[in-house]
Design a protein around this motif. Structure first.
Motif, PDB file in Angstrom:
ATOM      1  N   PRO A   1     -17.580  94.980  58.977  1.00  0.00           N
ATOM      2  CA  PRO A   1     -16.137  95.069  59.283  1.00  0.00           C
ATOM      3  C   PRO A   1     -15.427  93.726  59.119  1.00  0.00           C
ATOM      4  N   ALA A   2     -14.158  93.793  58.729  1.00  0.00           N
ATOM      5  CA  ALA A   2     -13.370  92.563  58.618  1.00  0.00           C
ATOM      6  C   ALA A   2     -12.786  92.234  59.995  1.00  0.00           C
ATOM      7  N   LEU A   3     -12.380  90.975  60.167  1.00  0.00           N
ATOM      8  CA  LEU A   3     -11.742  90.575  61.418  1.00  0.00           C
ATOM      9  C   LEU A   3     -10.255  90.364  61.163  1.00  0.00           C
ATOM     10  N   PHE A   4      -9.454  90.798  62.117  1.00  0.00           N
ATOM     11  CA  PHE A   4      -8.022  90.581  61.999  1.00  0.00           C
ATOM     12  C   PHE A   4      -7.598  89.610  63.094  1.00  0.00           C
ATOM     13  N   PHE A   5      -6.944  88.512  62.708  1.00  0.00           N
ATOM     14  CA  PHE A   5      -6.477  87.554  63.707  1.00  0.00           C
ATOM     15  C   PHE A   5      -4.984  87.722  63.937  1.00  0.00           C
ATOM     16  N   ASP A   6      -4.669  88.053  65.164  1.00  0.00           N
ATOM     17  CA  ASP A   6      -3.279  88.228  65.552  1.00  0.00           C
ATOM     18  C   ASP A   6      -2.787  86.883  66.105  1.00  0.00           C
TER      19      ASP A   6
ATOM     20  N   GLY B   1      -3.107  85.414  69.663  1.00  0.00           N
ATOM     21  CA  GLY B   1      -4.249  84.494  69.588  1.00  0.00           C
ATOM     22  C   GLY B   1      -5.569  85.218  69.767  1.00  0.00           C
ATOM     23  N   GLU B   2      -5.622  86.460  69.259  1.00  0.00           N
ATOM     24  CA  GLU B   2      -6.804  87.306  69.482  1.00  0.00           C
ATOM     25  C   GLU B   2      -7.352  87.891  68.185  1.00  0.00           C
ATOM     26  N   PHE B   3      -8.645  88.145  68.219  1.00  0.00           N
ATOM     27  CA  PHE B   3      -9.268  88.832  67.090  1.00  0.00           C
ATOM     28  C   PHE B   3      -9.455  90.302  67.398  1.00  0.00           C
ATOM     29  N   SER B   4      -9.356  91.145  66.372  1.00  0.00           N
ATOM     30  CA  SER B   4      -9.825  92.521  66.524  1.00  0.00           C
ATOM     31  C   SER B   4     -10.584  92.870  65.241  1.00  0.00           C
ATOM     32  N   GLU B   5     -11.479  93.848  65.352  1.00  0.00           N
ATOM     33  CA  GLU B   5     -12.252  94.247  64.170  1.00  0.00           C
ATOM     34  C   GLU B   5     -11.504  95.306  63.386  1.00  0.00           C
ATOM     35  N   LEU B   6     -11.516  95.189  62.064  1.00  0.00           N
ATOM     36  CA  LEU B   6     -10.911  96.233  61.228  1.00  0.00           C
ATOM     37  C   LEU B   6     -12.018  97.214  60.841  1.00  0.00           C
TER      38      LEU B   6
ATOM     39  N   MET C   1       0.903  92.820  58.891  1.00  0.00           N
ATOM     40  CA  MET C   1       0.653  91.404  59.178  1.00  0.00           C
ATOM     41  C   MET C   1       1.941  90.651  59.476  1.00  0.00           C
ATOM     42  N   GLU C   2       1.842  89.737  60.472  1.00  0.00           N
ATOM     43  CA  GLU C   2       2.963  88.850  60.775  1.00  0.00           C
ATOM     44  C   GLU C   2       2.600  87.443  60.302  1.00  0.00           C
ATOM     45  N   THR C   3       3.588  86.580  60.190  1.00  0.00           N
ATOM     46  CA  THR C   3       3.317  85.215  59.746  1.00  0.00           C
ATOM     47  C   THR C   3       2.278  84.558  60.657  1.00  0.00           C
ATOM     48  N   GLY C   4       1.269  83.957  60.030  1.00  0.00           N
ATOM     49  CA  GLY C   4       0.193  83.309  60.794  1.00  0.00           C
ATOM     50  C   GLY C   4      -1.015  84.200  61.002  1.00  0.00           C
ATOM     51  N   ASP C   5      -0.826  85.497  60.843  1.00  0.00           N
ATOM     52  CA  ASP C   5      -1.952  86.439  60.950  1.00  0.00           C
ATOM     53  C   ASP C   5      -2.857  86.267  59.736  1.00  0.00           C
ATOM     54  N   PHE C   6      -4.121  86.544  59.955  1.00  0.00           N
ATOM     55  CA  PHE C   6      -4.992  86.576  58.786  1.00  0.00           C
ATOM     56  C   PHE C   6      -6.140  87.561  58.937  1.00  0.00           C
TER      57      PHE C   6
END
Ligand SMILES: [Mn+2]
Ligand SMILES: [Mn+2]
Ligand SMILES: [Mn+2]
Ligand SMILES: [Mn+2]
Lengths: 133, 334, 334, 133
Positions: free
Chosen positions: C226-231, C235-240, C262-267
């Motif tokens: 799974p990929a990780l999504f950084f909000d 300031g949190e990670f969640s799994e995609l 996605m918002e600015t700064g998200d990756f």
């Protein structure tokens, strides 16, 4: 014709007899202690192969000379099943030899020249030559 | 060092010093086999020898024992090389497993089906010099009128060649038409190769197509070994020359094609340079010998001819293939 | 055996027996280096030693000389192993050259261009555990609205994996459209893989596509990590998470796709199991540690993040990669 | 704290001094002749590396004990250029070593444990441990 002597290989004790013959011949031809031990080891390997895979056969030792050089030929012959894949047998089977450098590639390394002839169902003749340096 | 080893060696040494028989030397060498298997380093063997000798002859002068210390020092680097060997053997083993697997993957990736057309016999032998084959054979057929064959050789052997081959396969897959002209086939493959291959990789390819209706064999070559044509009536060989640049050199090449009419019993021998450049200790095996060999077999089936030629040449080369060996025969049987 | 060697050794031995200094031992070991380079076998070293000792102390009892003969016999098999080592080294060297070449061929065959879209930063690091990479990255882009990335991992390493990868590449090449839906991409590639790969080869693949117009990241997975999504705001990670069968198992699979805004700064962090299954002597490196590491770097550029993570994990693993390591980050910058 | 002694490496002669120190320490800790020679060879390699690639540095020897076991740590440190690719240095470079088994993989083999820390432009510290068996 050149001088030739032989030992029949039937039991494991014959391996020792073949070694003894080879060492004596090598000594008389003029090989040094280390080369005597190498020739003996090659004979060991060849005789062991006959004993293990062909059941019976013989080891002959021939003294040779050519242009002032002297040497020895080991002839290992059997009427065993023959070798189906010579390329494979001559390949370094490093892992199977477990670093012992044994088998046919080992004999080839211990000697100067190595020839193999084999016919399926008829047997195998191996000739390995070493010259005094 | 387990003490047991020292004890056993001392016994062998005692016996041998007493009586210098072959049997005692044989015992010694068999013991050394065990030591190697137990990962005993050569410097340890010297040390074991020294200890045994000390116990047997404690009265020997100090100089002798000092000399053994130097000998141990001398052996340390041999021991290192020996340890290196053990790990190299393991790597070699892993590599062997990997190569076997890779060769299998290659076989599946590059599999091709020999066409079956009435009136045409096809013989094929392709043996890699190492695990991976850098020669490539691809058949195209409509299973009715036409049988095409591409015989390719990457300049180079082994894995890099195998990777290149996978590319040719995708090119050939995209053709899917056995009626394509040989010159056109080379044209297309050349463009694919030129695009995706390193500048230092070249591929030679021969493409031949046989049409059962008019018995015409059409061929073109991209820097490949010429094929041989056997005229059954005359009992003679001639070379099927065709000029053409290697694949992958320049993007646009116009290849030329030629044709030859086949009569019953005639056959075309296509090959890679692994066949023509077979060599023994005494140099190359002469072309004529190969031609004579095929000649003597010309009444056999196409498959029997290629199999027999391979066996004979393998033996002449003392069972050491220097290059991948591929031989294809198209024989008109009716 | 050149006499010169015997003479030199005798001098070293004479010195050492006279004075047991470190310098004399050092001289001995340096000399043994030379002997190895000159291909002198270990049994020859014993013989040289014996001869030197005989010349220096001819009065020693016969037993001592007999004992050396046994020692020579003991060393013969070590000598054989040593000779085997020399040829193995040569093979290894040839193999190394071949692998380097193959890795190069692979690089050229599988090259892909990182898309450049305004508002999107892409970071990529892909390091093979051995020479050949069994991880594969392929970018698709219209260089305007969409950037797609396929992250694939052949189950297995090395050459067989590399051969399989070449196949994926041809599949991806046939797509040529960055707007394709992730589920459709996996669908197509699955069919190609199923057709041409051995039954025992499986490939996992993650496909993600980012659209700069609507800031939506769409993704689908074929049995991949799974990929990780950084909000960035939280300031949190969640799994995609995304379910889907590995490629090549069955011919027809319908993959499902999901999306995230996605918002600015998200990756989004995409990776292969070489990243998540990093392990040290003490066991796996915990997922949390990796997440924390990325978190601490979240303000850096996408490329800086992936580079830093690789360096840190490489060090934690004592510089031994057990699996191919691939990390891709898609970061929305505006 | 455990006992530690050291030798500066500046010239080739210091390699011999480092070897001497290592051999003495190894002997006193209780290693046998062969292991003494192995530890000394490891020190040789490390000191040679400092001499060749960093110009100067030092070899320290520390005696250690743990749960009734005794051993030795060799610490080789320098303020040289550092090692850009540690993975590469730790790989067996069989052909470059020419079968001498030299270099860092050789040191690793001679000892029981091996750790390397390096910072580009700042230097390298290598710690190699061996226990009495
Ligand atoms: Mn080739
Ligand atoms: Mn060729
Ligand atoms: Mn993999
Ligand atoms: Mn993986």
């Amino acid at each position: 014709m050149s001088y030739r002597s032989s030992v029949e290989i039937l039991t494991e004790w014959d391996i020792v007899a073949a070694r003894q013959l080879g060492r004596n011949e090598a000594k008389e031809v003029g090989f040094g202690t280390v080369d005597q031990a190498r020739i003996t080891t090659a004979i060991s390997e060849l005789a062991r192969n006959i004993y293990l895979y062909a059941g019976k056969g013989k080891i002959e030792i021939e003294r040779i000379s050519e242009g002032g050089k002297f040497g020895i030929i080991i002839i290992a012959s059997d009427e065993g099943p023959g070798i189906p894949d010579v390329r494979k047998v001559m390949e370094d089977g490093f892992s199977t030899s477990g670093g012992l450098g044994a088998g046919m590639p080992g004999v080839k390394r211990l000697m100067d020249d190595f020839k193999i002839e084999t016919v399926l169902g008829e047997g195998t003749v191996i000739k390995a030559t070493k010259w005094i340096r | 060092m387990p003490q047991e080893i020292g004890r056993q060696y001392k016994e062998i040494l005692r016996q041998y010093v007493m009586r210098q028989t072959e049997q005692n030397l044989y015992a010694g060498q068999n013991f050394s086999r065990q030591l190697i298997q137990k990962n005993i380093a050569p410097e340890d063997v010297i040390s074991i020898h020294k200890v045994a000798l000390e116990e047997m002859y404690p009265e020997l002068p100090m100089n002798v024992w000092h000399s053994f210390d130097l000998l141990i020092e001398m052996m340390i680097r041999y021991g290192l090389a020996h340890a290196e060997h053990q790990s190299l053997i393991q790597q070699q083993e892993e590599m062997k497993v990997e190569m076997d697997l890779a060769a299998n993957v290659q076989k599946t990736l590059l599999k091709t089906t020999v066409p079956e057309l009435s009136g045409l016999e096809i013989g094929l032998v392709s043996v890699p010099a190492r695990k991976m084959n850098g020669d490539y054979i691809y058949f195209l057929s409509d299973n009715y009128h036409n049988a095409g064959v591409a015989v390719a050789d990457v300049i180079g052997k082994g894995i890099p060649a195998a990777l290149c081959m996978s590319m040719i396969k995708y090119g050939m897959d995209s053709l899917q038409d056995a009626t394509s002209d040989p010159k056109k086939v080379l044209d297309i493959i050349n463009r694919i190769v030129e695009k995706s291959v390193n500048d230092d990789m070249f591929i030679s390819m021969f493409y031949g197509r046989y049409n059962v209706e008019n018995s015409i064999f059409t061929y073109a070559s991209a820097g490949h070994e010429p094929a041989l044509f056997f005229d059954a009536k005359k009992g003679e060989f001639s070379e099927l020359h065709a000029k053409g640049l290697l694949l992958g050199v320049v993007p646009n090449v116009t290849y030329v094609q030629h044709e030859v009419k086949m009569e019953t019993g005639d056959f075309v021998v296509m090959m890679t340079d692994g066949v023509t450049e077979c060599r023994t200790e005494d140099g190359f095996i002469e072309q004529e010998i190969i031609a004579e060999l095929i000649h003597s077999l010309h009444e056999e089936s196409a498959q029997t001819i290629v199999d027999s030629v391979f066996k004979e040449l393998e033996k002449m080369q003392n069972f050491e293939l220097r290059d991948d060996f591929t031989l294809v025969i198209f024989k008109k049987t009716s």
